[in-house]
Design a protein around this motif. Structure first.
Motif, mmCIF file in Angstrom:
data_model
loop_
_atom_site.group_PDB
_atom_site.id
_atom_site.type_symbol
_atom_site.label_atom_id
_atom_site.label_comp_id
_atom_site.label_asym_id
_atom_site.label_seq_id
_atom_site.Cartn_x
_atom_site.Cartn_y
_atom_site.Cartn_z
ATOM 1 N N GLN A 1 -36.652 -59.539 47.032
ATOM 2 C CA GLN A 1 -36.455 -60.879 47.595
ATOM 3 C C GLN A 1 -36.104 -60.798 49.080
ATOM 4 O O GLN A 1 -36.567 -61.614 49.880
ATOM 5 N N TYR A 2 -35.295 -59.818 49.449
ATOM 6 C CA TYR A 2 -34.928 -59.630 50.859
ATOM 7 C C TYR A 2 -36.184 -59.364 51.698
ATOM 8 O O TYR A 2 -36.363 -59.953 52.762
ATOM 9 N N LEU A 3 -37.051 -58.500 51.202
ATOM 10 C CA LEU A 3 -38.267 -58.174 51.939
ATOM 11 C C LEU A 3 -39.183 -59.383 52.070
ATOM 12 O O LEU A 3 -39.814 -59.589 53.103
ATOM 13 N N LYS A 4 -39.251 -60.193 51.031
ATOM 14 C CA LYS A 4 -40.063 -61.413 51.098
ATOM 15 C C LYS A 4 -39.522 -62.361 52.160
ATOM 16 O O LYS A 4 -40.278 -62.969 52.909
ATOM 17 N N GLN A 5 -38.210 -62.485 52.243
ATOM 18 C CA GLN A 5 -37.591 -63.369 53.231
ATOM 19 C C GLN A 5 -37.834 -62.869 54.646
ATOM 20 O O GLN A 5 -38.014 -63.648 55.568
ATOM 21 N N MET A 6 -37.825 -61.540 54.819
ATOM 22 C CA MET A 6 -37.983 -60.953 56.149
ATOM 23 C C MET A 6 -39.416 -61.081 56.676
ATOM 24 O O MET A 6 -39.641 -60.977 57.874
ATOM 25 N N GLN A 7 -40.387 -61.295 55.768
ATOM 26 C CA GLN A 7 -41.797 -61.409 56.147
ATOM 27 C C GLN A 7 -42.250 -60.198 56.983
ATOM 28 O O GLN A 7 -42.918 -60.330 58.002
ATOM 29 N N VAL A 8 -41.846 -59.010 56.531
ATOM 30 C CA VAL A 8 -42.190 -57.770 57.218
ATOM 31 C C VAL A 8 -43.581 -57.331 56.798
ATOM 32 O O VAL A 8 -43.954 -57.449 55.636
ATOM 33 N N SER A 9 -44.364 -56.825 57.759
ATOM 34 C CA SER A 9 -45.668 -56.283 57.401
ATOM 35 C C SER A 9 -45.914 -54.999 58.181
ATOM 36 O O SER A 9 -45.364 -54.796 59.256
ATOM 37 N N GLY A 10 -46.717 -54.140 57.603
ATOM 38 C CA GLY A 10 -47.051 -52.863 58.223
ATOM 39 C C GLY A 10 -47.077 -51.768 57.180
ATOM 40 O O GLY A 10 -46.695 -51.962 56.030
ATOM 41 N N LYS A 11 -47.540 -50.590 57.602
ATOM 42 C CA LYS A 11 -47.589 -49.440 56.703
ATOM 43 C C LYS A 11 -46.883 -48.273 57.372
ATOM 44 O O LYS A 11 -47.333 -47.772 58.406
ATOM 45 N N ALA A 12 -45.755 -47.875 56.787
ATOM 46 C CA ALA A 12 -44.969 -46.764 57.307
ATOM 47 C C ALA A 12 -45.198 -45.544 56.425
ATOM 48 O O ALA A 12 -45.233 -45.660 55.198
ATOM 49 N N TYR A 13 -45.368 -44.393 57.031
ATOM 50 C CA TYR A 13 -45.512 -43.138 56.304
ATOM 51 C C TYR A 13 -44.199 -42.367 56.431
ATOM 52 O O TYR A 13 -43.789 -42.024 57.537
ATOM 53 N N ILE A 14 -43.568 -42.115 55.288
ATOM 54 C CA ILE A 14 -42.281 -41.430 55.267
ATOM 55 C C ILE A 14 -42.478 -40.046 54.670
ATOM 56 O O ILE A 14 -43.054 -39.899 53.591
ATOM 57 N N LEU A 15 -42.007 -39.024 55.381
ATOM 58 C CA LEU A 15 -42.052 -37.656 54.891
ATOM 59 C C LEU A 15 -40.685 -37.334 54.301
ATOM 60 O O LEU A 15 -39.668 -37.462 54.989
ATOM 61 N N ILE A 16 -40.656 -36.972 53.012
ATOM 62 C CA ILE A 16 -39.386 -36.651 52.375
ATOM 63 C C ILE A 16 -39.424 -35.242 51.807
ATOM 64 O O ILE A 16 -40.477 -34.737 51.419
#
Length: 103
Positions: A24-39
């Motif tokens: 729900q937080y992410l929906k409210q933030m209206q964030v878009s993009g593709k991040a590549y995380i190396l773990i």
């Protein structure tokens, strides 16, 4: 590859955790993009390292991607207690997040 599926499921579970309400937080933030995380995941399943491999171009999306990975840990112990590295693309769209996996 079965272990990679377990990591993906852990991320999805954390994302949909009703106590945290990250979805729900992410929906409210209206964030878009593709991040590549190396773990890097230790044999015990803890994350010993996480970094932005390729930025989404959106600082908020990148920070949220790292936070989501850290909140999803610890993961199940790795096969044969080996330390493993994964590249996790996280796609943020205005109404959902889609985790993928690459080993």
């Amino acid at each position: 590859m079965f272990y990679a599926f377990k990591i993906r499921q852990s991320i999805i579970s954390r994302l949909n955790d009703p106590k945290r309400r990250l979805d729900q937080y992410l929906k409210q933030m209206q964030v878009s993009g593709k991040a590549y995380i190396l773990i890097t995941v230790t044999g015990a399943g803890t994350v010993s390292g996480a970094s932005i491999y390729r930025s989404s171009g959106n600082r908020i999306a990148d920070q949220l991607a790292l936070k989501l990975i850290m909140l999803s840990a610890p993961f199940p112990p790795t096969p044969d207690a080996n330390t493993l590295r994964f590249l996790i693309p996280l796609t943020f769209e205005p109404h959902h997040v889609k985790p993928e996996l690459r080993t």
